[in-house]
Structures are given as structure tokens and as C-alpha cells.
Design a protein around this motif. Structure first.
Motif, short mmCIF file in Angstrom:
data_model
loop_
_atom_site.label_atom_id
_atom_site.label_comp_id
_atom_site.label_asym_id
_atom_site.label_seq_id
_atom_site.Cartn_x
_atom_site.Cartn_y
_atom_site.Cartn_z
N GLU B 182 -3.89 -7.88 -6.14
CA GLU B 182 -2.94 -7.44 -5.13
C GLU B 182 -3.40 -7.94 -3.78
O GLU B 182 -4.59 -8.23 -3.59
CB GLU B 182 -2.83 -5.91 -5.14
N ALA B 183 -2.48 -8.05 -2.86
CA ALA B 183 -2.80 -8.61 -1.54
C ALA B 183 -3.93 -7.83 -0.88
O ALA B 183 -4.90 -8.39 -0.37
CB ALA B 183 -1.56 -8.60 -0.66
N LYS B 184 -3.80 -6.50 -0.93
CA LYS B 184 -4.84 -5.66 -0.34
C LYS B 184 -5.53 -4.91 -1.47
O LYS B 184 -4.86 -4.37 -2.34
CB LYS B 184 -4.19 -4.66 0.63
N THR B 185 -6.85 -4.93 -1.47
CA THR B 185 -7.55 -4.29 -2.58
C THR B 185 -8.49 -3.20 -2.07
O THR B 185 -9.44 -3.49 -1.35
CB THR B 185 -8.36 -5.32 -3.38
N ASP B 186 -8.21 -1.97 -2.45
CA ASP B 186 -9.13 -0.87 -2.14
C ASP B 186 -10.09 -0.66 -3.30
O ASP B 186 -11.27 -0.42 -3.10
CB ASP B 186 -8.35 0.43 -1.90
N ILE B 187 -9.54 -0.72 -4.52
CA ILE B 187 -10.39 -0.51 -5.70
C ILE B 187 -10.46 -1.81 -6.50
O ILE B 187 -9.43 -2.40 -6.83
CB ILE B 187 -9.80 0.54 -6.68
N VAL B 188 -11.68 -2.23 -6.78
CA VAL B 188 -11.85 -3.39 -7.65
C VAL B 188 -12.38 -2.91 -9.00
O VAL B 188 -13.46 -2.30 -9.07
CB VAL B 188 -12.85 -4.40 -7.05
#
Lengths: 267, 314
Positions: B182-188
Motif C-alpha cells: 500500500e502507498a502508506k504502510t504502518d504495519i509491515v
């Protein structure tokens, strides 16, 4: 380059004294076997240890490696410097056989490894239709390892007639006699039961060793071959023979001189 | 995934007569076709794994390209020393296939389960450790293994959980592969092996999450890992392997080495043997590796670290 066994023992002593090393007696029991193999049987095309068509000598009993180094010295595969600086910091020759050393085929010392690798090489040679032979020296103490018996089963099952296993049967292992530690019983019968064409000989009689190897190599059976070589741990030096301390003892100036003197008298 | 392996094996053996297959009396039915088509390249070494590894070393030394098949409970665990001394010390091109990794043999108990193989192998120099998540990765891993000319362990876990990639994977050694971006990643989410399928399902519930698959555990492209985790809030690692010494440890080591400060939730076998018998799904539940248990662990972890994470609206 006649692989005189007195000279080979002297080289071992020289190395062991220079490096203050152990395992002298382990090397002395297989000197004659090594000498006969290098002198009369191991084929190295153009004398090269890395020729792809060479015969393979597997020293599965890696503790006897100084006997092999002594043969390398005769062959000029190592120089005098390597003997005199054995075990010095930054030197290459280790206390157990190590395949990173030119001329040594397998890394052993952790026992029960070399024979399996040798069996794989014998299978490889057979698959290629090559005439290469594999000679594998194993110790009787080493035969405590289960992997040795796995390798024997495999060799017989796949009819590796190009494999000759030589048991350096010196009746000792690190902590005592093989009978005291873990009885092996009748090795010749055991090997025969494993479907090896087997001979039992005096492992210090060079003529007999030579004759027996020839006889087995010329045998037409599909079986792998084995020799139970009765040897003496520490052979050649009176105070080392059958004295298991020399598995671990290091030479002093006095014992070194005394040992050399004994060899000179025999010469 | 297992059939992919079996088919590739046949392809490899037919292309090159130096390719030989050794099995420790395992792989019933799996190798029927191989035996039929390449009978002279097939060797059942019997139930004698130590010797089998030594034999593979000898074959490699005489110019062959051995592929050794066994259950991962035995290859590598039973023969760790043979792998270290006979193969890796000399950097021999032998491919080891450890099948049934993790808790695949759920009903057979601890002897056939393998949740420490990565940890046990990682410390050995020269070994390459691959762990495909699906058939595409299996294909790519097998290709890498064949090209590598050194000792490779391919860890094969539960093989019938479906695909994570809808296209063939082009894999370079050490690379990790995006599965969901996803464009913005909080959780990898970073997973390896069959559990990547679960990672995808779990990740679909969290906004701004990405999922990466790690088919190469060793070597691993550290820079790529750093790039992937750098701007996120939290990492979740998933593996059907002990939380000690496997993927979770690898990612933690890299984050620490490159000073990437963020919490890492390591999901895996929590330092315990299986107590019960049952099917695969049951055993996953016992080890809290089913979807619900993993989600609970993740949410507890988020709470612990005061992480505010948004869910995908249902």
C-alpha cells in the motif's frame, strides 16, 4: 621417494616435537599401510593430487593425519618449513585431517564421516564408468560410530567394488582398549556378514599389505573390499607401543631424542 | 508445491545426467515419475541419513549435483554435523530438501515436527537457506539453488494452502518479495513459508499494511529489509518455526544493526513442543498460529506498545 617407514616415523616425530602435538601413537599404527598405498597403489596421473582421475585415499581416522603429512613430505607436496612449523600460529596443517589441505580428500576427526564421503566418491566413480579406486582407512575405535555401519551397508548394497576399506585395528581408542570401551567382536566376520570381501592381515608387514591389496583389487566380485589390519598403537617406538598415554602425550627433548635413537638403531 | 518440486526435479535430471536424487527412504509416490524416467539417477540410501549426507558430499566431489530429500525433522536436524563438515566446510553444491517443515506432521508428534531447523542451520557458514511460500516461490527457489553452486537447504512446509503469488516469481538471491503493498504502510507483515498465506488474510483487515514474503532466509538483502520497514510503525514477523533463531530473529537483528527503532511482534512457535495430536488446523491452534490467535497476539502487542492502528472498514 621410497616411503621408508623409518623415515616416515622420523618425520612424524619431527612434526610432533616441533608442534608439541598429541596423537603420535595414532599415526604410528598406520605408517606401513600409508607407505604401501602411496608407494605402490595410489594412482595420481602426472603426480598431481588434484587430477580428476586420481585414486582417492580417505583418511577417515583423521587422528592419524601426521602419517599422511609424512607421505606428503616424501612426495614434496609440502615443504620442510611446514614440518618444522607444525602448529605454529598462522600455519595451515591442522591436527586432524582437513580437506582444505591439498592432497587430503575429506575433513575428519569427527569420526564416522570420512567413510561415507568415500562411499559417495566410489559411487560417483562407478556412475562415471571411471576406473578410479577409493581406499578408506578407518580406525577400530571409529567403528563405534553408527554412521560407519550405515556406510558399509550402502557400499555393499550398491556393489561398490571399487572401494577398499582398511581397518587400522590397533585395539585402542581414546579412553582405553576397544574391548574395554565398546567391544567390536570379530571384525572380519562382521565385515563378511556385511558382504565385504575381507582379509585379515598383519598391518605392519609391508609385503603382506601390498600382496593383499593387489589380490583384492584384482578380485572379480562385485563386493566392496575390506582389510582388517592388525596394528600396534605407537608401533616403532618401544615406550609408545601399546601404551595408550601416547594418544595424548607430547614429546619432551628427552623422549624425542630417545625415540629418534631407537629409529636410528633400526635403520 | 511438492508436485512443482517433483516436476522440476525430473526436468533438472533429464537436462543434466549429473543431477542425482538421494532419499532417506522418504517420498513415497512423490518420486514415482522420477524413478520411471531417470532410474539411474535415483538412489534410496535407506533409513541412514548420516551416511546419505556423506555420500552426497562424495558425489559432489566427483562432479555430480546431488539433491537430497528428507523430512526436515531429519534433514537437517539429525545430520547437522554432516552438513557442517561434509558439505558446508567445502562449499559443495548439494541441494537439501527438508519436507514437512513446521508442524505439518501434526498427528505424528514431536519426532516428525521441525520448528528449529532454521535456527540450527543459520550459524553454519556457506549454507543458503530458502523457504518458499507457494509453488511459484518453490520454482524460483529451486532455480536459485541450482545456480548457486553451494550447499542449499530448501525448507518445504505445508504445501496445499494455496498461492500467495498469482504470477511466476522472479527471484534474486537474498531478495524479499512484496505480496501486498500500500502507498502508506504502518504495519509491515513479514512472513516466510506457508504462513504467508495467513499473513495475507490477516493483513487484509488492517489499513495501511503491507505483506512481504521471505523466500531467502540466508543470505538476505539487509538493505531491502531496512527500506521496507523504515517508515512503518510496527513489524509483525510470521513463521511456522521457533520464535528463536528464525525469521523473527533475523529481522530483529537487522533492525537493530541499522538502528531502525520500532516494535517487532514475532509470531511463531513459542518455545514449546506440541502436547496434543490432531490435524494441522488443530495443531496450529495449539501453537496459537491460527488466524484468530495470531490476530489476538498482534492486537495485544499493539496495545502494549500504545500503537493506534486502523482497521479496514467492513
Amino acid at each position: 621417494m621410497n616411503f621408508n617407514v623409518i623415515n616416515l616415523r622420523k618425520t612424524v616425530l619431527k612434526m610432533a616435537f616441533a608442534g608439541s602435538t598429541v596423537h603420535i601413537a595414532c599415526a604410528f599404527s598406520l605408517i606401513e599401510i600409508m607407505a604401501v598405498l602411496y608407494r605402490n597403489h595410489l594412482h595420481f596421473p602426472e603426480g598431481r593430487f588434484d587430477d580428476p582421475n586420481r585414486d582417492y585415499l580417505i583418511l577417515s581416522k583423521g587422528h592419524g593425519v601426521m602419517a599422511q603429512y609424512a607421505c606428503f613430505r616424501e612426495l614434496n607436496w609440502i615443504d620442510e618449513n611446514a614440518i618444522e612449523n607444525y602448529f605454529s600460529n598462522g600455519s595451515k596443517l591442522k591436527g586432524l585431517s582437513d580437506a582444505h589441505i591439498s592432497g587430503i580428500e575429506v575433513t575428519s576427526g569427527s569420526l564416522g564421516h570420512g567413510l561415507s564421503v568415500g562411499v559417495g566418491m566410489a559411487l560417483g566413480a562407478k556412475l562415471k564408468g571411471s576406473k578410479q579406486r577409493v581406499f578408506a582407512i578407518i580406525g577400530d575405535g571409529e567403528m563405534n560410530e553408527g554412521s560407519i555401519w550405515e556406510a558399509l551397508l550402502f557400499a555393499a548394497h550398491f556393489e561398490l567394488s571399487n572401494l577398499l576399506v582398511i581397518v587400522d585395528k590397533n585395539n585402542f581408542q581414546a579412553m582405553g582398549t576397544t574391548d574395554e570401551v565398546l567391544k567390536l567382536g570379530n571384525l572380519k566376520k562382521k565385515l563378511e556378514a556385511f558382504d565385504f570381501e575381507t582379509r585379515e592381515i598383519d598391518g605392519h608387514d609391508e609385503a603382506i599389505i601390498d600382496k593383499t591389496i593387489l589380490e583384492l583389487l584384482n578380485s572379480n566380485t562385485k563386493k566392496p573390499k575390506a582389510i582388517v589390519a592388525h596394528t600396534i598403537k605407537g608401533k616403532g617406538i618401544s615406550f609408545m607401543e601399546n601404551n595408550n598415554c601416547w594418544h595424548y602425550t607430547r614429546l619432551t627433548s628427552e623422549t624425542y631424542k630417545q625415540a629418534l635413537k631407537e629409529l636410528d638403531i633400526k635403520n | 508445491m511438492r508436485n512443482t518440486f517433483a516436476n522440476y526435479l525430473i526436468e533438472a535430471a533429464r537436462l543434466d545426467e549429473k543431477v542425482v536424487l538421494l532419499t532417506g527412504d522418504h517420498g513415497y509416490a512423490l518420486f514415482d515419475e522420477f524413478r520411471k524416467l531417470c532410474p539411474n539417477q535415483y538412489f534410496n540410501a535407506g533409513i541412514a541419513e548420516q551416511n546419505m549426507i556423506g555420500v552426497s558430499a562424495g558425489l559432489a566431489k566427483t562432479g555430480f549435483k546431488p539433491i537430497v530429500y528428507g523430512l526436515s525433522a531429519f534433514i537437517p536436524i539429525r545430520v547437522l554435523e554432516q552438513i557442517k563438515i561434509d558439505l558446508c566446510y567445502e562449499n559443495l553444491p548439494v541441494i537439501l530438501i527438508g519436507d514437512g517443515a513446521g508442524i505439518v506432521y501434526s498427528a505424528l508428534g514431536t519426532s516428525h515436527q521441525s520448528t528449529e531447523d532454521i535456527a540450527a542451520l543459520r550459524g553454519i557458514p556457506n549454507i543458503i537457506i530458502l523457504s518458499p511460500a507457494d509453488a511459484s516461490e518453490m520454482r524460483a527457489c529451486f532455480k536459485l539453488a541450482q545456480e548457486s553452486e553451494q550447499t542449499v537447504y530448501i525448507r518445504v512446509g505445508k504445501a496445499d494452502l494455496g498461492s500467495v503469488h498469482d504470477m511466476p516469481v522472479d527471484l534474486k538471491m537474498g531478495q524479499i518479495i512484496p505480496v501486498k503493498k500500500e502507498a502508506k504502510t504502518d504495519i509491515v507483515f513479514i512472513g516466510t513459508g506457508s504462513i504467508v498465506v495467513s499473513a495475507l488474510e490477516i493483513a487484509s483487515k488492517y489499513s495501511n499494511s503491507s505483506v512481504w514474503s521471505v523466500p531467502c532466509l540466508k543470505p538476505i538483502d539487509k538493505k531491502q529489509i531496512v527500506e521496507v520497514i523504515l517508515n512503518s510503525k510496527v513489524i509483525v514477523t510470521l513463521e511456522e518455526h521457533s520464535i528463536y533463531g528464525g525469521l523473527g530473529s533475523i529481522i530483529s537483528e537487522i533492525a537493530s544493526e541499522f538502528n531502525v527503532k520500532l516494535p517487532i511482534c514475532t509470531i511463531g512457535i513459542n518455545d514449546k513442543f506440541s502436547t496434543y495430536c490432531g490435524n494441522y488446523k488443530y495443531l496450529l491452534e495449539e501453537h496459537e498460529l491460527d488466524i484468530l490467535s495470531i490476530e489476538k497476539k498482534i492486537n495485544d502487542f499493539f496495545l502494549l506498545h500504545n500503537l493506534v492502528i486502523s482497521f479496514v472498514s467492513q
